[in-house]
Design a protein around this motif. Structure first.
Motif, short mmCIF file in Angstrom:
data_model
loop_
_atom_site.label_atom_id
_atom_site.label_comp_id
_atom_site.label_asym_id
_atom_site.label_seq_id
_atom_site.Cartn_x
_atom_site.Cartn_y
_atom_site.Cartn_z
N UNK A 7 -23.51 -18.20 15.82
CA UNK A 7 -22.12 -17.79 15.98
C UNK A 7 -21.80 -16.42 15.43
N UNK A 8 -22.83 -15.58 15.19
CA UNK A 8 -22.60 -14.26 14.59
C UNK A 8 -22.59 -13.18 15.66
N UNK A 9 -21.62 -12.29 15.58
CA UNK A 9 -21.53 -11.11 16.43
C UNK A 9 -21.69 -9.88 15.56
N UNK A 10 -22.73 -9.13 15.81
CA UNK A 10 -22.98 -7.93 15.05
C UNK A 10 -23.90 -8.16 13.86
N UNK A 11 -24.55 -7.07 13.44
CA UNK A 11 -25.54 -7.19 12.37
C UNK A 11 -24.89 -7.41 11.00
N UNK A 12 -23.65 -7.00 10.83
CA UNK A 12 -22.99 -7.26 9.54
C UNK A 12 -22.77 -8.75 9.36
N UNK A 13 -22.26 -9.42 10.39
CA UNK A 13 -22.04 -10.86 10.29
C UNK A 13 -23.36 -11.60 10.13
N UNK A 14 -24.40 -11.17 10.83
CA UNK A 14 -25.70 -11.83 10.73
C UNK A 14 -26.31 -11.66 9.34
N UNK A 15 -26.20 -10.46 8.79
CA UNK A 15 -26.74 -10.23 7.45
C UNK A 15 -26.03 -11.10 6.41
N UNK A 16 -24.72 -11.23 6.55
CA UNK A 16 -23.98 -12.09 5.63
C UNK A 16 -24.31 -13.55 5.87
N UNK A 17 -24.48 -13.93 7.14
CA UNK A 17 -24.75 -15.33 7.47
C UNK A 17 -26.11 -15.77 6.93
N UNK A 18 -27.13 -14.96 7.14
CA UNK A 18 -28.49 -15.37 6.80
C UNK A 18 -28.92 -14.98 5.39
#
Length: 744
Positions: A256-267
């Motif tokens: 459910x992440x859009x963009x690398x900022x959201x992915x970095x925070x998610x993972x």
């Protein structure tokens, strides 16, 4: 004048040029070379040098003309093509907005869920961590993306003919169509596709956003041409770093992440500006297949993909061999929240606690604070796993669910099934199942609330009730035995069916139904005498909440998980807690007496497998007819927990009762839940010793408990037994005044 007979000589003009000198004489022995055909009348043919075959000359001339014609046509067509392409690029370039308007293109918002300590434990919707740029993002991440997706990104004009040709060759070699599989797309083309070539989402055209995105990803020749024009327009409108910025902010990266900022925070629980080489490689590896390579799905597969990216970065000179070796030796690690993947069922349940426009269908970014406790969640999950791995045969399709909450209804953990799946069927909140004997505490709650104590007695004997329209109803105990006169505590302790039905009939089914309803069992409750034996259905969360009402002193409980909902960036909540303790249902004395009876059920009754070594616990087992459902619900002084076990298709369990595996799952969970929690005594009221019954008086073995009641004493004629609760006031009055054999 006389004529001489001769014609006059012809007039001859003077020579214009001087006469050439005569050729030198040929050497002797050689004949002078003469023109073919002899003398001066040899003709024109003999006077010119031959220049080739005339047919050959004609064909070559034809080809030269055709070539010149085709070349001219090709040049004109090329110029026309350039003009058309230029017009297309100009058109799209004029439609493109400023770069900053394209960074967050979500049609939906996100929901971030915080646990009781304010830590993130789950996300829903489309997560957007915030805007980042190609100039501020971690250099390792920028280089990893370029190395993986488009090594010539900073050298081409939006499309890469070499890349397209290579992709077509690979596709054909692998037996696919030229446009199927590898696309040879540049980062600019991929960004154009992420922008859907400038076509906005329209709910009238596409039924869902998924359909819209699927349409954007379609690959046809016409669409590829349009994509190329759009990409070149982007190259005209934006700088390379601006195009890369759009790409870094809009790419979908799984979970459910859009963009690398959201992915970095998610993972990883950090910003994309702070990731190291191994983390950057893992994030870049998600671009190929976000779901497949998501580290929350398969961490090792994601790491293997990251190692491939690290190799590409080394080959292209972005990192040294030493840096590559260090990155491979220290692979990326998930954050605690991402690694645990806790609270999936809980998060889904909480999402339903708020209005849809702020949860499931939100277009805003929402923050929800909850009652969730990650430590307790892990305890429940580990307990379920432990029992199924050690005490359930391999391949079993049996399911189980667990709820843990505080006495005020604050849900701390929720396991909706053996497999965690977002949006999956939650057996803890959705499954309506028969409650069996776990319903019996509410029968005794009705009697205790009328003033009777745990030492009041009832006769366990053959018993029949005539039910209009159904005929005789004869409950039986689980072991088909009769124990004679027993106290209410003993009846609940051993989960005897006949005494439970007798008590229910004596105090009135409507009274039992009302108390159960007020405690939170709001599903349709059975109307007949089988009400006392749990013929009604309920969810696990509602049953656990009803038991919480017993623990808290007799007040109703509405289970809740949401404590605060606000928009991201706002400090003022839009809504607060909905749920918790409500109105009183039974007296505190009755509740504390019932806690004692349920404590005895664990200490020396059917629930003994749930007993904890270091603290008092109380509870009740439940097994439905044919063992289709097995329950154990109980509590300590600090937490209430409920366990259900059964098959989704209602297949009977084999050799399983509520006092078996459910009690063991409950025990394993509560041992873990209470680690580090100081033991406290249960809030229970111990009854005084009851005086022995006197011969000839009500309550003495062999005597009726009361005149004409047929309820709590020995069996009376069937026609004297109430079949529908009778007149409630009369029934309660006669039963209460004369039914008990011993009352304190």
């Amino acid at each position: 004048m006389g004529s001489t007979g001769r014609r006059p000589p012809p007039l001859v003009a003077d020579r214009r040029y001087p006469k050439k000198t005569a050729r030198k004489a040929q050497p002797s022995g050689r004949k002078p070379r003469t023109r073919s055909g002899g003398g001066s009348g040899g003709g024109r043919r003999g006077g010119r040098t031959r220049r080739g075959n005339p047919l050959f000359r004609a064909i070559s001339g034809l080809f030269r003309g055709l070539f010149r014609s085709l070349l001219g046509t090709a040049v004109r067509l090329a110029l026309l093509g350039v003009f058309i392409i230029g017009c297309g690029v100009f058109y799209f370039q004029q439609q493109l907005p400023e770069m900053t308007a394209l960074l967050d293109g979500r049609n939906r918002g996100s929901v971030t869920l915080l646990d009781r300590d304010g830590k993130v434990f789950a996300w829903r919707g489309e997560q957007f961590g915030g805007q980042i740029t190609a100039t501020t993002v971690a250099p390792a991440l920028k280089n990893a993306v370029v190395a993986t997706e488009d090594r010539r990104f900073y050298r081409h004009f939006g499309i890469s003919p070499r890349g397209i040709a290579g992709a077509i060759r690979i596709n054909l070699a692998e037996g696919r169509g030229p446009l199927s599989g590898n696309g040879g797309s540049t980062i600019t083309q991929q960004t154009a596709k992420l922008l859907c070539l400038g076509v906005p989402y329209d709910s009238k055209t596409w039924k869902t956003e998924a359909a819209y995105e699927a349409d954007c990803r379609r690959t046809t020749l016409g669409r590829k041409i349009k994509e190329a024009l759009y990409a070149m327009a982007m190259e005209v409108k934006y700088t390379k770093d601006e195009i890369l910025t759009i790409y870094l902010n809009r790419a979908y990266l799984g979970a459910g992440t859009r963009g690398f900022e959201a992915a970095a925070q998610r993972y990883f629980g950090k910003s994309a500006n702070q990731v190291n080489v191994s983390e950057a490689a893992m994030l870049a590896g998600l671009l190929k297949a976000p779901t497949t390579y998501a580290p929350t799905n398969n961490l090792q597969r994601s790491r293997d993909r990251a190692n491939l990216i690290i190799g590409l970065m080394q080959d292209q000179g972005y990192i040294t061999p030493k840096q590559a070796a260090i990155a491979k030796a220290n692979p990326a690690k998930l954050s605690e929240a991402a690694e645990s993947r806790a609270g999936g069922y809980f998060a889904d349940w909480v999402m339903g606690a708020g209005p849809d426009f702020l949860t499931r269908d939100t277009t805003e970014d929402v923050i929800i604070r909850t009652t969730f406790d990650a430590r307790i969640q892990k305890a429940a999950e580990d307990a379920l796993k432990e029992v199924f791995e050690t005490k359930v045969k391999d391949g079993s399709k049996a399911e189980a669910a667990i709820i843990v909450m505080s006495a005020d209804g604050a849900v701390r953990a929720m396991v909706g099934g053996r497999q965690t799946a977002v949006g999956g069927f939650n057996r803890a909140t959705m499954a309506l199942r028969q409650t069996g004997s776990s319903f019996k505490p509410f029968v005794y709650a009705a009697a205790l609330d009328l003033g009777y104590t745990p030492n009041a007695t009832v006769v366990d004997e053959p018993y029949t009730i005539n039910v209009p329209g159904s005929g005789p109803y004869s409950p039986d105990n689980y072991d088909h035995k009769f124990r004679g006169r027993v106290t209410l505590t003993e009846a609940l302790q051993h989960s005897l069916n006949i005494p439970a039905v007798k008590v229910s009939e004596a105090v009135g089914r409507e009274n039992v139904r009302r108390i159960a309803h007020d405690f939170g069992l709001q599903a349709d409750l059975a109307a007949g005498p089988a009400l006392a034996l749990g013929a009604s259905e309920s969810t696990l969360i509602n049953m656990t909440g009803a038991y919480a009402g017993i623990l808290n002193g007799g007040s109703s409980v509405t289970p809740y998980g949401l404590t605060e909902l606000r928009l991201k960036g706002d400090d003022t909540p839009l809504m607060g807690q909905e749920g918790g303790m409500g109105e009183r249902v039974i007296s505190e004395r009755a509740a504390q007496s019932l806690v004692y009876m349920m404590w005895r059920a664990v200490e020396a009754g059917t629930g003994h497998r749930a007993k904890l070594a270091d603290r008092q616990v109380a509870g009740k087992t439940g097994t439905t007819s044919a063992a289709r459902d097995a329950w154990f619900i109980g509590f300590s002084a600090d937490y209430v927990a409920g366990v259900w076990m059964g098959y989704d298709d209602n297949t009977p369990l084999k050799g399983v009762t509520g006092g078996g595996l459910p009690a063991e799952i409950w025990h394993e969970a509560m041992v873990r839940v209470h680690e580090g929690v100081p033991p406290r005594p249960l809030p229970m009221l111990l009854p005084e010793e009851a005086p022995p019954p006197v011969a000839g008086e009500p309550g003495y073995p062999g005597q009726s408990a009361g005149p004409g009641t047929g309820g709590w004493g020995q069996q009376q004629p069937a026609q004297d037994n109430r079949d529908d609760g009778g007149n409630l006031a009369e029934n309660i009055l006669r039963s209460v005044l004369g039914a008990f054999g011993a009352r304190n």
